[in-house]
Write an enzyme that holds these catalytic residues in place. Sequence first.
Site: not given
Ligand code: EPZ
Length: 419
Positions: A22-23, A92, A116, A123-127, A306, A399
């Site tokens: 999926k991812n 998301r 999600c 779920r921040p998107i600042d990065l 996950d 999903r």
């Molecule tokens: C991906 O989410 C996966 N989703 C998630 O799978 C998975 O749990 C996660 O990576 C960690 O492995 C997809 O690939 C679609 P992150 P992602 O950005 O990229 C913080 C599932 O169940 N963050 O690595 O969104 C965030 O809050 C899903 O299939 C910021 O602070 O996760 C988290 O604490 C759930 N600012 C940390 O980073 C940002 O701009 C890691 O999140 C983005 C993220």
Amino acid sequence: MSKFIINGRQPLGGQIKVGGAKNLALKIIPASLLSDQPIIIDNLPDIEDIKRSLEIIKSLGGLVDRQTDQCRIQTKNLATTIIPAELANKLRASIMFVGPILARMGQVSFPHPGGCVIGAGTRPIDLFLEGFRSFGAQIEFADGYYHLAAKQLSGANYFFTTISVTGTEALMMTAVLAAGQTVLENCAMEPEIVALADYLNSQGADISGAGTSTIIVNGVQSIGGGAFTVMPDRIETGTFALLAAASRCELLITDCFPDHISVLLNIFRKQGVNFERGDNWLKMLPSKNITAYSIKTHEYPGFPTDLQSPYTVLMTQAQGSSIVHETIYDRRLLFTDMLTQMGANIIMCDPHRVVINGPTPLHGRKLTSPDLRAGMAMVMAALIAEGKTEIDNIYQIERGYQQIAERLRAIGADIERVE
Ligand code: EPZ
């Protein structure tokens, strides 16, 4: 509202095939926007998130021809650069469309992604925003939409202050069409990122370092189309392995890459969970005593967040005490309340850590699935629990797990999907 009705403790066993990741699929689909050539994707999982993602392609004016598990996408003529809120609110990963549209069209508008419930706040998107700004994009926020514009994106040096999987993938994709060189540091190293880079390079991109913490992209004018097969879903693989271990059954898991869940297999060896494996199959064997073993979730190749919730269910059946430390997301341990209601002995030390004492028998309850992985963990708990369990809100499960009720019935589960 659809729900699952499960009668537990049926003898399970047999064979189950793992679906496409999926991812990875959720990134390959938006990446098609980087090219005006058609792309063909094989082994696309048939799940709600993928349907939403393909709906976004269509809403942008792209052509989508979906067969069973193959899909042809052509985004030569895009009609708009606005990602629709009604779709972004359910997905998301809708944020993965932002970079390719910006790189291809010079502008893009989108709402804050929904879909999600885990992770800090909404779920921040600042990065992502910092990254796009570093490529030279102007960003403003009005009427609930982010509006990004950039005549020509320029390569940049960007350091991820938090390791982000989709952040890494979004900026890597965008850099493909940015003029000059981009250096991304402190990147995530998931196998899906390597596969995405390989796919883009096969179309003419120039990406090196995917799978390490530093990725270098030399921008190109354009990339071509091509065919791509989605690799097996490592989270489905690990989830089915954990279900087999918890239900003490013999289960052959096919069309998978056991190497992608090495951390779990190494823990299985320490716990006395028996299995045999090949390059693309994993055979779980009944195990008498499973020893409790503490884990801490970590970016790849560490223990994947996950798999934390199905692993926690296994620990309720293991001998002894274990700590599960969820380091990536807030709220991803809240589902343990429902396991406690089912009879598990779980103490929440703080929002990121629980202590589990096992083994304890579980009994069926009425439950609601809060998020995708916790929902699947509840299905797993219900399958090993005494009696009947009802699980509401199964959209959250469908999903990410295609035809899950049919596939579990095929290995002996008593599970019905009712409206
Ligand atoms: C991906 O989410 C996966 N989703 C998630 O799978 C998975 O749990 C996660 O990576 C960690 O492995 C997809 O690939 C679609 P992150 P992602 O950005 O990229 C913080 C599932 O169940 N963050 O690595 O969104 C965030 O809050 C899903 O299939 C910021 O602070 O996760 C988290 O604490 C759930 N600012 C940390 O980073 C940002 O701009 C890691 O999140 C983005 C993220």
